[in-house]
Scaffold this motif. Structure first.
Motif, mmCIF file in Angstrom:
data_model
loop_
_atom_site.group_PDB
_atom_site.id
_atom_site.type_symbol
_atom_site.label_atom_id
_atom_site.label_comp_id
_atom_site.label_asym_id
_atom_site.label_seq_id
_atom_site.Cartn_x
_atom_site.Cartn_y
_atom_site.Cartn_z
ATOM 1 N N PRO A 108 0.803 -1.222 0.000
ATOM 2 C CA PRO A 108 0.000 0.000 0.000
ATOM 3 C C PRO A 108 0.840 1.278 0.000
ATOM 4 N N ALA A 109 0.296 2.319 -0.603
ATOM 5 C CA ALA A 109 0.876 3.666 -0.504
ATOM 6 C C ALA A 109 0.454 4.241 0.845
ATOM 7 N N SER A 110 1.189 5.215 1.301
ATOM 8 C CA SER A 110 0.827 5.872 2.562
ATOM 9 C C SER A 110 -0.026 7.107 2.282
ATOM 10 N N GLU A 111 -0.729 7.558 3.302
ATOM 11 C CA GLU A 111 -1.500 8.801 3.193
ATOM 12 C C GLU A 111 -0.584 9.949 2.789
ATOM 13 N N ARG A 112 0.593 9.972 3.360
ATOM 14 C CA ARG A 112 1.561 11.039 3.032
ATOM 15 C C ARG A 112 1.948 10.982 1.559
ATOM 16 N N ASP A 113 2.201 9.771 1.031
ATOM 17 C CA ASP A 113 2.522 9.627 -0.392
ATOM 18 C C ASP A 113 1.417 10.227 -1.260
ATOM 19 N N LEU A 114 0.170 9.962 -0.886
ATOM 20 C CA LEU A 114 -0.957 10.429 -1.690
ATOM 21 C C LEU A 114 -1.170 11.930 -1.543
ATOM 22 N N ARG A 115 -0.959 12.471 -0.354
ATOM 23 C CA ARG A 115 -1.041 13.929 -0.178
ATOM 24 C C ARG A 115 0.040 14.619 -1.006
ATOM 25 N N ASP A 116 1.251 14.067 -0.981
ATOM 26 C CA ASP A 116 2.344 14.633 -1.779
ATOM 27 C C ASP A 116 2.027 14.558 -3.269
ATOM 28 N N LEU A 117 1.442 13.457 -3.695
ATOM 29 C CA LEU A 117 1.062 13.294 -5.102
ATOM 30 C C LEU A 117 0.020 14.335 -5.497
ATOM 31 N N GLU A 118 -0.992 14.516 -4.668
ATOM 32 C CA GLU A 118 -2.035 15.506 -4.972
ATOM 33 C C GLU A 118 -1.462 16.922 -5.039
ATOM 34 N N LEU A 146 -6.884 13.275 -6.070
ATOM 35 C CA LEU A 146 -7.067 11.980 -6.730
ATOM 36 C C LEU A 146 -8.541 11.616 -6.707
ATOM 37 N N PRO A 147 -9.029 10.923 -7.717
ATOM 38 C CA PRO A 147 -10.388 10.385 -7.617
ATOM 39 C C PRO A 147 -10.463 9.473 -6.390
ATOM 40 N N ALA A 148 -11.578 9.504 -5.696
ATOM 41 C CA ALA A 148 -11.717 8.738 -4.451
ATOM 42 C C ALA A 148 -11.430 7.255 -4.647
ATOM 43 N N THR A 149 -11.895 6.676 -5.740
ATOM 44 C CA THR A 149 -11.682 5.241 -5.961
ATOM 45 C C THR A 149 -10.209 4.915 -6.203
ATOM 46 N N LEU A 150 -9.490 5.796 -6.883
ATOM 47 C CA LEU A 150 -8.058 5.582 -7.100
ATOM 48 C C LEU A 150 -7.303 5.729 -5.788
ATOM 49 N N ARG A 151 -7.683 6.711 -4.992
ATOM 50 C CA ARG A 151 -7.065 6.918 -3.678
ATOM 51 C C ARG A 151 -7.240 5.663 -2.813
ATOM 52 N N LEU A 200 -7.829 2.578 -3.771
ATOM 53 C CA LEU A 200 -7.051 1.463 -4.325
ATOM 54 C C LEU A 200 -5.579 1.602 -3.961
ATOM 55 N N LEU A 201 -5.014 2.797 -4.113
ATOM 56 C CA LEU A 201 -3.593 2.995 -3.814
ATOM 57 C C LEU A 201 -3.289 2.797 -2.334
ATOM 58 N N LEU A 202 -4.255 3.062 -1.466
ATOM 59 C CA LEU A 202 -4.064 2.795 -0.036
ATOM 60 C C LEU A 202 -4.088 1.297 0.272
ATOM 61 N N GLU A 203 -4.711 0.514 -0.608
ATOM 62 C CA GLU A 203 -4.716 -0.948 -0.465
ATOM 63 C C GLU A 203 -3.521 -1.582 -1.157
ATOM 64 N N ALA A 252 -14.595 3.067 -19.754
ATOM 65 C CA ALA A 252 -15.282 2.485 -18.592
ATOM 66 C C ALA A 252 -15.931 3.590 -17.763
ATOM 67 N N ALA A 253 -17.010 3.221 -17.097
ATOM 68 C CA ALA A 253 -17.760 4.185 -16.283
ATOM 69 C C ALA A 253 -17.059 4.519 -14.973
ATOM 70 N N ASP A 254 -16.161 3.635 -14.533
ATOM 71 C CA ASP A 254 -15.473 3.866 -13.262
ATOM 72 C C ASP A 254 -14.259 2.954 -13.157
ATOM 73 N N LEU A 255 -13.485 3.129 -12.100
ATOM 74 C CA LEU A 255 -12.256 2.369 -11.909
ATOM 75 C C LEU A 255 -12.521 0.872 -11.764
ATOM 76 N N GLY A 256 -13.569 0.502 -11.037
ATOM 77 C CA GLY A 256 -13.892 -0.912 -10.859
ATOM 78 C C GLY A 256 -14.179 -1.606 -12.177
ATOM 79 N N THR A 257 -14.958 -0.968 -13.032
ATOM 80 C CA THR A 257 -15.267 -1.539 -14.347
ATOM 81 C C THR A 257 -14.009 -1.620 -15.195
ATOM 82 N N TYR A 258 -13.184 -0.579 -15.156
ATOM 83 C CA TYR A 258 -11.912 -0.585 -15.879
ATOM 84 C C TYR A 258 -11.052 -1.771 -15.433
#
Length: 138
Positions: free
Chosen positions: A12-22, A29-34, A36-39, A118-124
């Motif tokens: 998993p990515a960390s919250e800090r990694d994702l804040r830095d990315l944003e 980040l789209p909520a679904t991508l965020r 997924l990256l935390l998982e 695709a309509a969303d990340l899950g479908t993709y």
């Protein structure tokens, strides 16, 4: 997330990694991508294709697309897109961020088209991981 054979999930990515990315991208980040990256910080299919890039790779690739001299002189602007994965053959997958949408589009590197896939990340993810070949979306 649904289970698929021979799929490699990174740690998993960390919250800090994702804040830095944003901050780097200047947009959330789209909520679904965020989520997924935390998982799992990246999804690689059985063929070794980066279906979803790591947070670091998302930052690097988007910076390259948005500011790289070759890209900016050859293609329409990429500022409205957030790239997050590829097909292994040059085409890239992205969310539209201006306006914010959950849909996934593919950018064709040969003709600069941007096509809905695709309509969303899950479908993709389902479609990308359950169909063989790099051109599953055509």
């Amino acid at each position: 997330m649904e289970r698929y054979d021979d799929v490699e999930l990174e740690g998993p990515a960390s919250e800090r990694d994702l804040r830095d990315l944003e901050l780097r991208l200047g947009q959330p980040l789209p909520a679904t991508l965020r989520e997924l990256l935390l998982e799992c910080n990246g999804v690689v299919d059985a063929d070794g294709t980066d279906v979803v890039w790591s947070a670091d790779q998302i930052g690097l690739k988007n910076s390259e697309f948005r500011t790289g001299g070759d890209f900016t002189s050859l293609y329409m602007p990429f500022d409205a897109l957030m790239f997050f994965g590829d097909n292994g053959g040059g085409d890239q997958f992205a969310f539209v961020r201006t306006p914010q949408r959950s849909d996934v589009f593919v950018w064709d590197h040969e003709n600069d088209s941007r096509t809905w896939v695709a309509a969303d990340l899950g479908t993709y993810l389902h479609r990308a991981l359950s169909h063989a070949g790099e051109d599953w979306y055509r």
